[in-house]
Enzyme design. Sequence first.
Site, PDB file in Angstrom:
ATOM      1  N   HIS A 180       0.831  -1.197   0.000  1.00  0.00           N
ATOM      2  CA  HIS A 180       0.000   0.000   0.000  1.00  0.00           C
ATOM      3  C   HIS A 180       0.872   1.256   0.000  1.00  0.00           C
ATOM      4  O   HIS A 180       0.524   2.262  -0.614  1.00  0.00           O
ATOM      5  CB  HIS A 180      -0.919   0.005   1.218  1.00  0.00           C
ATOM      6  CG  HIS A 180      -1.903  -1.111   1.237  1.00  0.00           C
ATOM      7  ND1 HIS A 180      -2.867  -1.256   0.271  1.00  0.00           N
ATOM      8  CD2 HIS A 180      -2.063  -2.160   2.086  1.00  0.00           C
ATOM      9  CE1 HIS A 180      -3.596  -2.335   0.532  1.00  0.00           C
ATOM     10  NE2 HIS A 180      -3.120  -2.899   1.619  1.00  0.00           N
ATOM     11  N   ARG A 198     -11.521   0.329 -15.846  1.00  0.00           N
ATOM     12  CA  ARG A 198     -11.655  -0.991 -15.233  1.00  0.00           C
ATOM     13  C   ARG A 198     -13.000  -1.106 -14.512  1.00  0.00           C
ATOM     14  O   ARG A 198     -13.176  -0.580 -13.422  1.00  0.00           O
ATOM     15  CB  ARG A 198     -10.518  -1.224 -14.248  1.00  0.00           C
ATOM     16  CG  ARG A 198      -9.119  -1.123 -14.855  1.00  0.00           C
ATOM     17  CD  ARG A 198      -8.068  -1.292 -13.769  1.00  0.00           C
ATOM     18  NE  ARG A 198      -6.726  -1.304 -14.277  1.00  0.00           N
ATOM     19  CZ  ARG A 198      -5.923  -0.254 -14.359  1.00  0.00           C
ATOM     20  NH1 ARG A 198      -6.371   0.947 -13.975  1.00  0.00           N
ATOM     21  NH2 ARG A 198      -4.700  -0.358 -14.811  1.00  0.00           N
ATOM     22  N   ARG A 204     -13.679  -1.633 -20.125  1.00  0.00           N
ATOM     23  CA  ARG A 204     -13.469  -3.078 -20.071  1.00  0.00           C
ATOM     24  C   ARG A 204     -14.559  -3.694 -19.205  1.00  0.00           C
ATOM     25  O   ARG A 204     -14.834  -3.213 -18.103  1.00  0.00           O
ATOM     26  CB  ARG A 204     -12.091  -3.415 -19.474  1.00  0.00           C
ATOM     27  CG  ARG A 204     -11.844  -4.921 -19.400  1.00  0.00           C
ATOM     28  CD  ARG A 204     -10.428  -5.230 -18.934  1.00  0.00           C
ATOM     29  NE  ARG A 204     -10.217  -4.907 -17.527  1.00  0.00           N
ATOM     30  CZ  ARG A 204      -9.032  -4.963 -16.918  1.00  0.00           C
ATOM     31  NH1 ARG A 204      -7.953  -5.292 -17.602  1.00  0.00           N
ATOM     32  NH2 ARG A 204      -8.917  -4.660 -15.639  1.00  0.00           N
ATOM     33  N   GLU A 232      -4.497 -10.999 -23.891  1.00  0.00           N
ATOM     34  CA  GLU A 232      -3.688 -11.167 -22.682  1.00  0.00           C
ATOM     35  C   GLU A 232      -3.365 -12.626 -22.390  1.00  0.00           C
ATOM     36  O   GLU A 232      -2.788 -12.938 -21.346  1.00  0.00           O
ATOM     37  CB  GLU A 232      -4.401 -10.529 -21.492  1.00  0.00           C
ATOM     38  CG  GLU A 232      -5.837 -10.983 -21.307  1.00  0.00           C
ATOM     39  CD  GLU A 232      -6.599 -10.145 -20.289  1.00  0.00           C
ATOM     40  OE1 GLU A 232      -5.958  -9.560 -19.402  1.00  0.00           O
ATOM     41  OE2 GLU A 232      -7.832 -10.078 -20.400  1.00  0.00           O
ATOM     42  N   ASN A 262       0.442  -7.279 -18.647  1.00  0.00           N
ATOM     43  CA  ASN A 262       0.709  -7.882 -17.340  1.00  0.00           C
ATOM     44  C   ASN A 262       0.388  -9.379 -17.358  1.00  0.00           C
ATOM     45  O   ASN A 262       1.214 -10.225 -17.001  1.00  0.00           O
ATOM     46  CB  ASN A 262      -0.117  -7.193 -16.249  1.00  0.00           C
ATOM     47  CG  ASN A 262       0.147  -5.707 -16.169  1.00  0.00           C
ATOM     48  OD1 ASN A 262       1.073  -5.196 -16.787  1.00  0.00           O
ATOM     49  ND2 ASN A 262      -0.663  -5.004 -15.419  1.00  0.00           N
ATOM     50  N   ASP A 263      -0.849  -9.686 -17.773  1.00  0.00           N
ATOM     51  CA  ASP A 263      -1.244 -11.093 -17.823  1.00  0.00           C
ATOM     52  C   ASP A 263      -0.572 -11.832 -18.977  1.00  0.00           C
ATOM     53  O   ASP A 263      -0.248 -13.016 -18.855  1.00  0.00           O
ATOM     54  CB  ASP A 263      -2.769 -11.221 -17.944  1.00  0.00           C
ATOM     55  CG  ASP A 263      -3.451 -11.246 -16.585  1.00  0.00           C
ATOM     56  OD1 ASP A 263      -2.807 -11.678 -15.604  1.00  0.00           O
ATOM     57  OD2 ASP A 263      -4.614 -10.840 -16.496  1.00  0.00           O
ATOM     58  N   ARG A 310       2.657 -13.221 -11.351  1.00  0.00           N
ATOM     59  CA  ARG A 310       3.235 -11.880 -11.271  1.00  0.00           C
ATOM     60  C   ARG A 310       3.102 -11.248  -9.890  1.00  0.00           C
ATOM     61  O   ARG A 310       3.697 -10.198  -9.634  1.00  0.00           O
ATOM     62  CB  ARG A 310       2.608 -10.972 -12.337  1.00  0.00           C
ATOM     63  CG  ARG A 310       1.104 -10.766 -12.233  1.00  0.00           C
ATOM     64  CD  ARG A 310       0.610 -10.036 -13.477  1.00  0.00           C
ATOM     65  NE  ARG A 310      -0.828  -9.945 -13.571  1.00  0.00           N
ATOM     66  CZ  ARG A 310      -1.543  -8.903 -13.159  1.00  0.00           C
ATOM     67  NH1 ARG A 310      -0.921  -7.887 -12.612  1.00  0.00           N
ATOM     68  NH2 ARG A 310      -2.856  -8.884 -13.293  1.00  0.00           N
ATOM     69  N   CYS A 314      -2.568  -1.560 -23.157  1.00  0.00           N
ATOM     70  CA  CYS A 314      -3.069  -0.900 -21.946  1.00  0.00           C
ATOM     71  C   CYS A 314      -2.411  -1.446 -20.682  1.00  0.00           C
ATOM     72  O   CYS A 314      -2.698  -0.990 -19.587  1.00  0.00           O
ATOM     73  CB  CYS A 314      -4.587  -1.026 -21.838  1.00  0.00           C
ATOM     74  SG  CYS A 314      -5.185  -2.727 -21.674  1.00  0.00           S
TER      75      CYS A 314
END
Length: 540
Positions: free
Chosen positions: A185, A292, A328, A426, A449-450, A460, A497
């Site tokens: 965080h 998102r 999305r 992805e 990322n994925d 990840r 993205c």
Amino acid sequence: MLKSVGRPAYSGIAIGRACVYRKQQSELPVSCGTPEQEQQKFDAAKETAREQLQALFEKTKAEIGEEQAMIIDVQMMMLDDLDYLESVADLIQGGASAAAAAQESGEMFSSAFAAMDDEYMKARAVDVKDVSCRLVQILCGTQTGAILDRPGILVAEDLTPSETVQLPKDNILAFVTRQGSSNSHTAILARIMNIPSLVQTQIDLDDDIDGKLMVVDGFEGVCYVDPDEETLSTMRAKQAELAQQQAQLEVYRGKPSVTKKGHIVKLCANIGHPEDVEAVRKGDAEGIGLMRSEFLYLGRDTAPTEEELFEAYCTVVKAMEGRRVIIRTLDIGADKKVDYFGLEAEENPALGYRGIRICLEQEEIFRPQMRAIYRAAAYGTVSVMFPMITSVWEVREIKKFCAKIRQELAEEGIPYGNAELGVMIETPAAAVMSAELAKEVEFFSVGTNDLTQYTLAIDRQNAHLERFYDPHHPAVLALLRMIAKSAREAGIWCGICGELGADATLTETFIKMGYNELSVAPSRILELRKIICESEVEPE
């Protein structure tokens, strides 16, 4: 001069006085009342904690956005966790004080979460510990006091979520912690605040550090206490150079993102909530490349209604004043969970029931999203993309469903607009099948990322695998090239993205591959625009 090495969580240079943050230890009562009395004390403390967290939620939402406020909302939900409350009640019945029962239950549940294999559940360990600590402090009458009444560098063993969001952000020049990770965080807040951050440092938190001059180098992952004149001079020069570079980027504000060879690369922003639109404007983004939807579902007890979704989407679409907004659809699953859907626990959730798989299987979840999106499209330029695609048949099912939704709205006399349909690429399967998928849709957007995670078979979110997680891996770049080629040959546009889109070392590589859009954090827009405008490369 004392030098300590850590892991950079966010880059930058900070110079200021060190402020060591220490938690005030609560002394548990040596005696207690009857079980009934102690249970009443705990119940009262729980309500006080709820009031504190609610106030903190509103403060966090106002200052840094609703997405970060969800950290606090998760803790409020934990106050009603039946297993935790039952553990406290059992300990009280066994003769423990309310404070001791809250502390022991918190430690027990925190340890249990920390030992789990699932990274999302591991991350909940700190939330359990945080909320239990709050209850103990209320019961013992001890609260951690305010710190940093003037600008300085915050140094701590670690920071819990509620501690992080309560900090006087205007006075924080940098974070330095002995524990934590690049996904903590604290690190997330540092990125939002655009300040340097180091985690996992070896700094000694003795009293001699407090108040001393300190330098944090978020590029090299080093901090200095009582720096010598040479080090201080070097860091001040580096800091001035960075400030000058940022000021120079302002000349690119408002300019089109076009290479010297005439190739247009649209620079858009990623957002999670309607409140993020202001950051999009400040960043000078040319549109929203990823909204998102899942953040509209997190931190709630029930799923949002069609009207709630429509209001959120419509707010963003209107605010963008004709610039394209790509929404999305729900990407719940894997590390993003909502209890009210009643989804079963999975041994390997990253490969499980998530994204479009949930929507195609549960029409009652998919329908309100698509109705809200098409309705919002009546007020601006909207595109919609679908996550976790692996096959052509999935896209065809989606298109049939979308046609049915449009027909429903027309028959009901409800205004709606057209929405360009695209898919997230992805998974390696989608990349390999991209030539066939391109025949079915109007655009691609790559979730790097994925794509990296699945291509390299690496979780990840697993901190132990950071050295193996390589977004620049030749296999990942080969798939990215294949995806762009498939899009170009089919005559559709293609964007990125995922976080790799903000990697300035790859911007020209993406231009060569033929990408038409990069969607990144709003703060990175001007930096990437400079690279694009000065580039002489062109698509291969």
